[in-house]
Design a protein around this motif. Structure first.
Motif, PDB file in Angstrom:
ATOM      1  N   GLN A  61       1.049  -1.178  -0.006  1.00  0.00           N
ATOM      2  CA  GLN A  61      -0.155   0.294   0.363  1.00  0.00           C
ATOM      3  C   GLN A  61       0.738   1.030   0.584  1.00  0.00           C
ATOM      4  OE1 GLN A  61      -2.956   0.568   2.962  1.00  0.00           O
ATOM      5  NE2 GLN A  61      -3.846   1.966   2.234  1.00  0.00           N
ATOM      6  N   ARG A  62       2.217   0.683  -0.377  1.00  0.00           N
ATOM      7  CA  ARG A  62       3.295   2.707  -0.351  1.00  0.00           C
ATOM      8  C   ARG A  62       3.268   2.835   0.897  1.00  0.00           C
ATOM      9  NH1 ARG A  62       2.217  -0.866  -4.293  1.00  0.00           N
ATOM     10  NH2 ARG A  62       3.173  -0.344  -6.130  1.00  0.00           N
ATOM     11  N   THR A  63       2.910   2.339   2.182  1.00  0.00           N
ATOM     12  CA  THR A  63       3.742   2.987   3.391  1.00  0.00           C
ATOM     13  C   THR A  63       4.297   2.975   3.765  1.00  0.00           C
ATOM     14  OG1 THR A  63       0.886   3.660   3.785  1.00  0.00           O
ATOM     15  CG2 THR A  63       2.130   4.512   5.660  1.00  0.00           C
ATOM     16  N   ALA A  64       5.295   3.849   4.319  1.00  0.00           N
ATOM     17  CA  ALA A  64       6.686   3.402   5.433  1.00  0.00           C
ATOM     18  C   ALA A  64       6.163   3.828   6.721  1.00  0.00           C
ATOM     19  CB  ALA A  64       7.666   4.427   5.019  1.00  0.00           C
ATOM     20  N   HIS A  65       5.390   2.747   7.968  1.00  0.00           N
ATOM     21  CA  HIS A  65       4.974   2.589   8.585  1.00  0.00           C
ATOM     22  C   HIS A  65       6.026   3.128   9.652  1.00  0.00           C
ATOM     23  CE1 HIS A  65       1.434   1.352   7.129  1.00  0.00           C
ATOM     24  NE2 HIS A  65       1.641   0.482   6.433  1.00  0.00           N
ATOM     25  N   GLY A  66       5.356   3.935  10.782  1.00  0.00           N
ATOM     26  CA  GLY A  66       6.393   4.157  11.608  1.00  0.00           C
ATOM     27  C   GLY A  66       5.556   3.837  12.892  1.00  0.00           C
ATOM     28  N   GLY A  67       5.334   3.220  12.899  1.00  0.00           N
ATOM     29  CA  GLY A  67       4.649   1.785  14.087  1.00  0.00           C
ATOM     30  C   GLY A  67       3.686   2.106  14.523  1.00  0.00           C
ATOM     31  N   LEU A  68       2.351   3.169  14.284  1.00  0.00           N
ATOM     32  CA  LEU A  68       1.796   3.372  15.882  1.00  0.00           C
ATOM     33  C   LEU A  68       0.963   2.065  16.151  1.00  0.00           C
ATOM     34  CD1 LEU A  68       0.847   6.116  17.027  1.00  0.00           C
ATOM     35  CD2 LEU A  68      -0.865   5.989  14.805  1.00  0.00           C
ATOM     36  N   ARG A  69       0.723   1.019  15.137  1.00  0.00           N
ATOM     37  CA  ARG A  69      -0.840  -0.074  15.653  1.00  0.00           C
ATOM     38  C   ARG A  69       0.338  -0.753  16.420  1.00  0.00           C
ATOM     39  NH1 ARG A  69      -3.578  -2.444  10.606  1.00  0.00           N
ATOM     40  NH2 ARG A  69      -4.746  -0.013  10.056  1.00  0.00           N
ATOM     41  N   SER A  70       1.695  -0.707  16.255  1.00  0.00           N
ATOM     42  CA  SER A  70       2.260  -1.792  17.063  1.00  0.00           C
ATOM     43  C   SER A  70       2.443  -1.123  18.730  1.00  0.00           C
ATOM     44  CB  SER A  70       3.864  -1.450  16.692  1.00  0.00           C
ATOM     45  OG  SER A  70       3.944  -2.185  15.143  1.00  0.00           O
ATOM     46  N   LEU A  71       2.960  -0.501  18.692  1.00  0.00           N
ATOM     47  CA  LEU A  71       2.410   0.728  19.978  1.00  0.00           C
ATOM     48  C   LEU A  71       1.060   0.467  20.674  1.00  0.00           C
ATOM     49  CD1 LEU A  71       4.088   4.434  19.201  1.00  0.00           C
ATOM     50  CD2 LEU A  71       4.870   2.296  21.156  1.00  0.00           C
ATOM     51  N   GLN A  72       0.174   0.496  19.884  1.00  0.00           N
ATOM     52  CA  GLN A  72      -1.455   0.494  20.732  1.00  0.00           C
ATOM     53  C   GLN A  72      -1.751  -0.813  20.917  1.00  0.00           C
ATOM     54  OE1 GLN A  72      -3.258   2.340  17.065  1.00  0.00           O
ATOM     55  NE2 GLN A  72      -4.571   3.628  18.701  1.00  0.00           N
ATOM     56  N   SER A  73      -0.562  -1.537  20.440  1.00  0.00           N
ATOM     57  CA  SER A  73      -0.131  -3.651  20.985  1.00  0.00           C
ATOM     58  C   SER A  73       0.939  -3.420  22.036  1.00  0.00           C
ATOM     59  CB  SER A  73      -0.175  -4.270  19.726  1.00  0.00           C
ATOM     60  OG  SER A  73      -1.035  -3.754  18.942  1.00  0.00           O
ATOM     61  N   ALA A  74       1.334  -2.533  22.062  1.00  0.00           N
ATOM     62  CA  ALA A  74       2.590  -2.311  22.914  1.00  0.00           C
ATOM     63  C   ALA A  74       3.600  -2.966  22.336  1.00  0.00           C
ATOM     64  CB  ALA A  74       1.937  -3.289  24.033  1.00  0.00           C
ATOM     65  N   ARG A  75       4.203  -3.123  21.428  1.00  0.00           N
ATOM     66  CA  ARG A  75       4.874  -3.960  20.325  1.00  0.00           C
ATOM     67  C   ARG A  75       5.688  -3.138  20.502  1.00  0.00           C
ATOM     68  NH1 ARG A  75       1.008  -6.229  17.220  1.00  0.00           N
ATOM     69  NH2 ARG A  75       1.975  -5.270  15.850  1.00  0.00           N
ATOM     70  N   LEU A  76       6.627  -2.581  21.680  1.00  0.00           N
ATOM     71  CA  LEU A  76       7.623  -1.329  21.588  1.00  0.00           C
ATOM     72  C   LEU A  76       9.020  -2.096  20.458  1.00  0.00           C
ATOM     73  CD1 LEU A  76       7.988   0.110  25.197  1.00  0.00           C
ATOM     74  CD2 LEU A  76       5.928   0.259  23.636  1.00  0.00           C
ATOM     75  N   GLY A  77       9.319  -3.112  20.967  1.00  0.00           N
ATOM     76  CA  GLY A  77      11.120  -3.058  20.175  1.00  0.00           C
ATOM     77  C   GLY A  77      10.210  -2.615  18.670  1.00  0.00           C
ATOM     78  N   GLN A  78       8.970  -3.622  17.925  1.00  0.00           N
ATOM     79  CA  GLN A  78       8.604  -3.351  16.732  1.00  0.00           C
ATOM     80  C   GLN A  78       8.531  -1.370  16.379  1.00  0.00           C
ATOM     81  OE1 GLN A  78       5.154  -6.007  15.694  1.00  0.00           O
ATOM     82  NE2 GLN A  78       6.434  -7.409  16.162  1.00  0.00           N
ATOM     83  N   ALA A  79       7.507  -1.296  17.216  1.00  0.00           N
ATOM     84  CA  ALA A  79       7.568   0.296  16.923  1.00  0.00           C
ATOM     85  C   ALA A  79       8.761   1.555  16.683  1.00  0.00           C
ATOM     86  CB  ALA A  79       6.817   0.991  18.164  1.00  0.00           C
ATOM     87  N   ARG A  80       9.743   0.694  17.524  1.00  0.00           N
ATOM     88  CA  ARG A  80      11.205   1.302  17.849  1.00  0.00           C
ATOM     89  C   ARG A  80      12.041   1.511  16.377  1.00  0.00           C
ATOM     90  NH1 ARG A  80      13.774  -0.479  22.063  1.00  0.00           N
ATOM     91  NH2 ARG A  80      12.889   1.048  23.231  1.00  0.00           N
ATOM     92  N   GLU A  81      11.640  -0.376  16.096  1.00  0.00           N
ATOM     93  CA  GLU A  81      11.888  -0.378  14.483  1.00  0.00           C
ATOM     94  C   GLU A  81      11.724  -0.188  13.739  1.00  0.00           C
ATOM     95  OE1 GLU A  81      14.047  -4.751  13.114  1.00  0.00           O
ATOM     96  OE2 GLU A  81      12.329  -4.962  12.784  1.00  0.00           O
ATOM     97  N   SER A  82      10.224   0.288  13.398  1.00  0.00           N
ATOM     98  CA  SER A  82       9.230   0.976  12.768  1.00  0.00           C
ATOM     99  C   SER A  82      10.005   2.808  12.393  1.00  0.00           C
ATOM    100  CB  SER A  82       7.457   0.616  12.604  1.00  0.00           C
ATOM    101  OG  SER A  82       7.741  -0.490  12.415  1.00  0.00           O
ATOM    102  N   ILE A  83       9.480   2.919  13.513  1.00  0.00           N
ATOM    103  CA  ILE A  83      10.102   4.248  13.241  1.00  0.00           C
ATOM    104  C   ILE A  83      11.711   4.471  13.075  1.00  0.00           C
ATOM    105  CG2 ILE A  83      11.348   5.764  14.948  1.00  0.00           C
ATOM    106  CD1 ILE A  83       8.671   5.611  16.348  1.00  0.00           C
ATOM    107  N   HIS A  84      12.681   3.391  13.103  1.00  0.00           N
ATOM    108  CA  HIS A  84      14.296   3.711  12.397  1.00  0.00           C
ATOM    109  C   HIS A  84      14.169   3.589  11.595  1.00  0.00           C
ATOM    110  CE1 HIS A  84      17.901   2.317  12.229  1.00  0.00           C
ATOM    111  NE2 HIS A  84      18.940   3.373  12.682  1.00  0.00           N
ATOM    112  N   GLU A  85      13.606   3.079  10.513  1.00  0.00           N
ATOM    113  CA  GLU A  85      13.788   2.167   9.063  1.00  0.00           C
ATOM    114  C   GLU A  85      12.761   3.122   8.663  1.00  0.00           C
ATOM    115  OE1 GLU A  85      15.865  -0.077   8.225  1.00  0.00           O
ATOM    116  OE2 GLU A  85      16.561  -0.049  10.073  1.00  0.00           O
TER     117      GLU A  85
END
Ligand SMILES: Cc1cc2nc3c(=O)[nH]c(=O)nc-3n(C[C@H](O)[C@H](O)[C@H](O)COP(=O)(O)OP(=O)(O)OC[C@H]3O[C@@H](n4cnc5c(N)ncnc54)[C@H](O)[C@@H]3O)c2cc1C
Length: 566
Positions: A56-80
């Protein structure tokens, strides 16, 4: 890139052979080559033509990961997300998103405020090292009145306001994949498309490479490598099978709808109404029975048109299950209309159905209910030494956004197995070829002047927009022949030199490669018979296709869209 040459695979033992040239394979090849490893990469079809074309052409910052308390994934998404903006700034743009907040347990303002606070902390360096035009403002809550203005048609019942955040859109996804390929090639990797791994080459139980079939000539060759890395996407289980490994990654089907409907600059997110017809119900014509997935859908503006995603199947699917299924599309349209009522989408608005087969999580048996497919959220790595097949590893990636990091991790694991350096490489910061921002219009004009050409402003804008600094190569081709500098069809700035560039410098082998993935003429839907014919004419002359081959190439392009539009 060098012109395609199947023979480059045969004359050596590589450190790493990557099977699969989707975004994960390309990122793995890039990082492995950046470590100084000798790398070969093969793809059964064109680079990034499978799932990597259909996202879908979106580089996600991991907001959904944050809402599901997956902090490591959210951090990696923001970094990437930031890494992509650093290595390919020309191909991305910030995109604002909006979602409603409600008097509800999960979608209330308090929950989003908490998620945004965390996002602000984890993403405090999100703009570091980026071009100013790519800086992302912090997420914020908006009033009910502002939300209603920005999100016409939003469900108003229990609405308390909205929330607004920014991600990136990968505007030219295919160009990004080519930039990864060019980056890997520039660091010494040998890449060949239309080269399928058909069996493993073994020394006892050890995998020492793959038998590879050239899909263009049917010639086969053994490609030898100290380590084979399976990045085959939906083909992951098949390639593990070739290794002799019995593992099964569950798979699901996912879709987006590319539409002709105009879209505002704001990306919108909303849950599909519970009660929208599920696929199973649509199939059995029991659409009145309430079920509904209530899945969160997003509507993003892409080149001014609405791109809606992402739907995924509730059940598990086979690797090749990418046909356009009318019942699935109808169910998806119904869900999209329930999430975005102002859209009033009909089947005839759909110009292309994106569809891919993606990894799902292992089915969890619940008493009396069939297992439902959920998309896999974390990437997986398997060293098959533990499965009795040393010399082979498998990588299962889950997001285009994080593919660079997944590739870097895969390459580091490969380096460890091979006894090479596992130090971090520069692939999160080094600009990819052709992906930087500069004054490309000036470059076009200077190059044109140097070769004695005058290029019309719409053509300058078109070629700089798609090709960045590669515009210079296109202009030099324009100077070679008058028919390469003429618009392919009257009134449009598309020129024959683009077709030649795709073939000579970007390994385009088929008309579909040229029309759909290199020039992006057909990235959003069928570009029209006239354009396809014109591209075919130029490609036929360059590649020596006879009339019959040319017709088959045109038919293949048309069949790509078959079923997509109404
Ligand atoms: C509808 C949809 C929407 C999505 N939206 C987003 C999004 O907005 N943002 C995001 O970050 N992610 C998104 N994704 C996820 C993202 O697209 C995928 O994670 C990613 O593209 C997968 O890349 P891949 O390289 O693993 O697989 P692929 O792109 O499928 O690549 C695998 C390659 O392996 C090759 N191959 C298979 N078998 C062999 C063989 N035997 N020999 C040689 N080659 C072989 C295939 O030809 C293929 O090219 C979306 C996915 C879908 C389907």
């Amino acid at each position: 890139m060098q012109p395609r040459d199947f023979a480059v695979l045969g004359d050596t033992t590589f450190d790493v052979l990557v099977v699969g040239g989707g975004i994960h394979g390309l990122a793995t090849a890039l990082d492995a080559a950046a470590r100084g490893l000798s790398v070969a990469l093969i793809d059964a079809g064109d680079f990034a033509a499978a799932t990597s074309f259909n996202h879908q052409r979106t580089a996600h910052g991991g907001l959904r990961s944050l809402q599901s308390a997956r902090l490591g994934q959210a951090r990696e998404s923001i970094h990437e997300r930031r890494a992509l903006a650093r290595i390919a700034p020309r191909l991305l743009r910030p995109i604002p998103f909006m979602v409603g907040t409600y008097r509800s347990f999960v979608r209330n303002r308090l929950a989003l405020r908490a998620a945004f606070r965390l996002d602000r902390y984890l993403g405090r360096r999100r703009n570091e090292g980026l071009e100013p035009e790519l800086h992302l403002p912090p997420a914020k809550l908006t009033s009910r009145a502002a939300t209603l203005k920005l999100f016409p048609g939003i469900r108003q019942e229990r609405l308390t306001g909205g929330a607004n955040w920014y991600d990136y859109q990968i505007v030219h996804t295919n160009r990004l994949a080519i930039a990864f390929a060019e980056g890997a090639a520039a660091r010494g990797a040998r890449l060949v498309n239309y080269a399928e791994a058909v069996s493993a080459v073994k020394d006892g139980t050890r995998i020492v490479g793959m038998r590879v079939r050239d899909a263009l000539t049917a010639v086969e060759a053994d490609v030898r490598a100290r380590l084979t890395v399976n990045c085959a996407g939906a083909g992951v289980n098949t390639v593990m099978g070739l290794f002799g490994v019995r593992r099964e990654i569950p798979l699901a089907k996912a879709m987006n709808l590319v539409t002709s409907r105009p879209a505002s600059e704001m990306g919108l997110a909303a849950p599909a109404r519970a009660g929208a017809a599920s696929l199973a119900e649509a199939r059995s014509a029991k659409a009145d029975k309430p079920a509904g997935t209530g899945r969160m859908l997003t509507l993003v503006p892409w080149h001014g048109r609405a791109l809606i995603g992402t739907w995924h199947s509730d059940d598990f699917r086979r690797p090749g299950d990418v046909t356009v299924d009318e019942a699935e599309v109808a169910a998806f349209i119904e869900e999209a209309n329930s999430a975005f009522p102002a859209l009033k989408l009909t089947r005839s608005d759909v110009t292309l159905v994106h569809r891919g087969v993606v990894p799902a999580s292992a089915p969890r048996a619940t008493a009396g209910r069939p297992a439902r497919a959920e998309l896999l959220v974390s990437p997986q790595f398997f060293d098959h030494a533990g499965d009795g097949a040393p010399g082979a590893v498998t990588v299962v990636g889950t997001k285009y956004t994080t593919a660079r990091a997944v590739g870097a991790r895969a390459a580091a694991k490969a380096a460890r197995i091979l006894g090479a350096s596992t130090r971090q490489t520069d692939t999160a910061t080094a600009m990819l070829p052709g992906a930087g921002i500069a004054d490309h219009e000036a470059l076009t004009i200077e190059t044109a002047r140097a070769v004695g050409l005058e290029v019309a402003p719409p053509i300058i804008r078109h070629i700089t927009g798609i090709y960045g600094d590669r515009c210079a190569a296109i202009v030099r081709l324009m100077a070679e022949r008058s028919d390469w500098r003429m618009p392919l069809v009257p009134g449009r700035p598309i020129i024959g030199a683009e077709v030649i560039h795709a073939i000579r410098a970007e390994m385009a082998c088929t008309l579909a490669d040229i029309v759909i993935r290199r020039t992006e003429l057909g990235a959003m839907g069928h570009p029209g018979a006239e354009i396809v014919e014109a591209c075919a004419g130029i490609a036929a002359e360059e590649l020596g296709w006879d009339r019959d081959r040319r017709d088959r190439e045109i038919a293949a392009v048309n069949s790509f869209y078959a079923g997509s539009s109404a």
